[in-house]
Design a protein around this motif. Structure first.
Motif, PDB file in Angstrom:
ATOM      1  N   MET A  77       0.859  -1.177   0.000  1.00 26.13           N
ATOM      2  CA  MET A  77       0.000   0.000   0.000  1.00 26.13           C
ATOM      3  C   MET A  77       0.896   1.228   0.000  1.00 26.13           C
ATOM      4  O   MET A  77       2.042   1.168   0.423  1.00 26.13           O
ATOM      5  N   GLY A  78       0.360   2.323  -0.462  1.00 31.90           N
ATOM      6  CA  GLY A  78       1.161   3.535  -0.494  1.00 31.90           C
ATOM      7  C   GLY A  78       0.306   4.763  -0.314  1.00 31.90           C
ATOM      8  O   GLY A  78      -0.923   4.684  -0.179  1.00 31.90           O
ATOM      9  N   THR A  79       0.971   5.881  -0.322  1.00 35.52           N
ATOM     10  CA  THR A  79       0.285   7.157  -0.263  1.00 35.52           C
ATOM     11  C   THR A  79       0.923   8.090  -1.281  1.00 35.52           C
ATOM     12  O   THR A  79       2.109   8.382  -1.190  1.00 35.52           O
ATOM     13  N   SER A  80       0.151   8.481  -2.258  1.00 37.91           N
ATOM     14  CA  SER A  80       0.697   9.339  -3.318  1.00 37.91           C
ATOM     15  C   SER A  80      -0.178  10.544  -3.604  1.00 37.91           C
ATOM     16  O   SER A  80       0.152  11.361  -4.446  1.00 37.91           O
ATOM     17  N   THR A  81      -1.297  10.667  -2.906  1.00 33.91           N
ATOM     18  CA  THR A  81      -2.230  11.766  -3.184  1.00 33.91           C
ATOM     19  C   THR A  81      -1.746  13.109  -2.667  1.00 33.91           C
ATOM     20  O   THR A  81      -2.135  14.147  -3.175  1.00 33.91           O
ATOM     21  N   GLY A  82      -0.927  13.074  -1.615  1.00 37.47           N
ATOM     22  CA  GLY A  82      -0.535  14.304  -0.942  1.00 37.47           C
ATOM     23  C   GLY A  82      -1.507  14.679   0.166  1.00 37.47           C
ATOM     24  O   GLY A  82      -1.373  15.728   0.791  1.00 37.47           O
TER      25      GLY A  82
ATOM     26  N   THR B 162      -0.004  12.842   4.187  1.00 42.23           N
ATOM     27  CA  THR B 162       1.021  11.835   3.921  1.00 42.23           C
ATOM     28  C   THR B 162       1.689  11.336   5.196  1.00 42.23           C
ATOM     29  O   THR B 162       1.843  10.121   5.390  1.00 42.23           O
ATOM     30  N   GLU B 163       2.072  12.236   6.066  1.00 47.82           N
ATOM     31  CA  GLU B 163       2.757  11.822   7.295  1.00 47.82           C
ATOM     32  C   GLU B 163       1.826  11.001   8.186  1.00 47.82           C
ATOM     33  O   GLU B 163       2.222   9.975   8.738  1.00 47.82           O
ATOM     34  N   GLY B 164       0.588  11.454   8.337  1.00 47.75           N
ATOM     35  CA  GLY B 164      -0.369  10.719   9.156  1.00 47.75           C
ATOM     36  C   GLY B 164      -0.673   9.350   8.591  1.00 47.75           C
ATOM     37  O   GLY B 164      -0.806   8.372   9.340  1.00 47.75           O
ATOM     38  N   THR B 165      -0.781   9.264   7.279  1.00 52.09           N
ATOM     39  CA  THR B 165      -1.039   7.978   6.632  1.00 52.09           C
ATOM     40  C   THR B 165       0.141   7.039   6.839  1.00 52.09           C
ATOM     41  O   THR B 165      -0.035   5.855   7.142  1.00 52.09           O
ATOM     42  N   THR B 166       1.349   7.561   6.707  1.00 50.86           N
ATOM     43  CA  THR B 166       2.548   6.764   6.935  1.00 50.86           C
ATOM     44  C   THR B 166       2.575   6.243   8.364  1.00 50.86           C
ATOM     45  O   THR B 166       2.834   5.055   8.602  1.00 50.86           O
ATOM     46  N   GLU B 167       2.286   7.103   9.327  1.00 48.73           N
ATOM     47  CA  GLU B 167       2.245   6.678  10.734  1.00 48.73           C
ATOM     48  C   GLU B 167       1.180   5.606  10.946  1.00 48.73           C
ATOM     49  O   GLU B 167       1.396   4.654  11.705  1.00 48.73           O
ATOM     50  N   PHE B 168       0.052   5.769  10.293  1.00 51.14           N
ATOM     51  CA  PHE B 168      -1.021   4.771  10.402  1.00 51.14           C
ATOM     52  C   PHE B 168      -0.560   3.420   9.880  1.00 51.14           C
ATOM     53  O   PHE B 168      -0.736   2.384  10.538  1.00 51.14           O
ATOM     54  N   PHE B 169       0.041   3.392   8.685  1.00 44.97           N
ATOM     55  CA  PHE B 169       0.505   2.125   8.119  1.00 44.97           C
ATOM     56  C   PHE B 169       1.517   1.454   9.041  1.00 44.97           C
ATOM     57  O   PHE B 169       1.460   0.242   9.265  1.00 44.97           O
TER      58      PHE B 169
ATOM     59  N   GLY C 273      10.003   2.062   0.680  1.00 40.37           N
ATOM     60  CA  GLY C 273      10.452   2.883  -0.438  1.00 40.37           C
ATOM     61  C   GLY C 273       9.707   4.190  -0.498  1.00 40.37           C
ATOM     62  O   GLY C 273       8.975   4.552   0.429  1.00 40.37           O
ATOM     63  N   HIS C 274       9.912   4.876  -1.572  1.00 41.70           N
ATOM     64  CA  HIS C 274       9.263   6.162  -1.809  1.00 41.70           C
ATOM     65  C   HIS C 274       8.790   6.207  -3.257  1.00 41.70           C
ATOM     66  O   HIS C 274       9.279   5.474  -4.102  1.00 41.70           O
TER      67      HIS C 274
END
Length: 149
Positions: A117-122, A125-132, A141-142
């Motif tokens: 899973m990833g986050t690319s919408t903007g 982003t940081e909160g989504t990363t912390e959630f994952f 990766g990025h």
């Protein structure tokens, strides 16, 4: 309640997709096609993947759309998500946790060992990363975007 989407959910899924698109700084400048999203959701629901939705008081407030594919270098398969989005009123609660757990379970039922899973919408982003990470996922990766102009 988390459940598999039905064809009757498609208009609401398209609406949620349009909300995500409008909110996403990384995608806003790309035209949104309601017809394309409806077709994609139909294909995922009926044959090519999965769409799981969260419903509250009879209204779909979020969802995750995904699929299964092979690694480019192996015949082993993995799960992936096309989109994972919650309406603003459904964020910061248990809904995202339940959707991710349901997607993980679906991937397991399909026999895959990993899902990506990833986050690319903007969007957050940081909160989504912390959630994952809090959900036991590992940052691997990025994603970078370039322009041809």
């Amino acid at each position: 309640m988390i459940r598999p989407a039905t064809l009757a959910d498609i208009p609401r899924l398209v609406d949620l997709g349009e909300l995500m698109h409008a909110e996403a700084p990384n995608y806003r400048d790309i035209p949104f096609s309601r017809a394309k999203v409806a077709t994609q959701m139909t294909l995922l629901i009926t044959r090519d993947g999965v769409v799981l939705v969260s419903e509250k008081d009879g209204v779909v407030v979020g969802g995750i759309a995904g699929g299964i594919t092979e690694y480019w270098f192996s015949t082993e398969k993995f799960g992936f998500e096309y989109a994972f989005f919650l309406a603003k009123e459904a964020r910061h609660g248990i809904t995202a946790v339940r959707l991710l757990r349901a997607f993980k379970a679906w991937c397991g039922l399909k026999g895959v060992k990993r899902f990506i899973m990833g986050t690319s919408t903007g969007i957050a982003t940081e909160g989504t990363t912390e959630f994952f990470v809090a959900m036991g996922m590992e940052l691997t990766g990025h994603v970078y975007t370039g322009s041809t102009e």
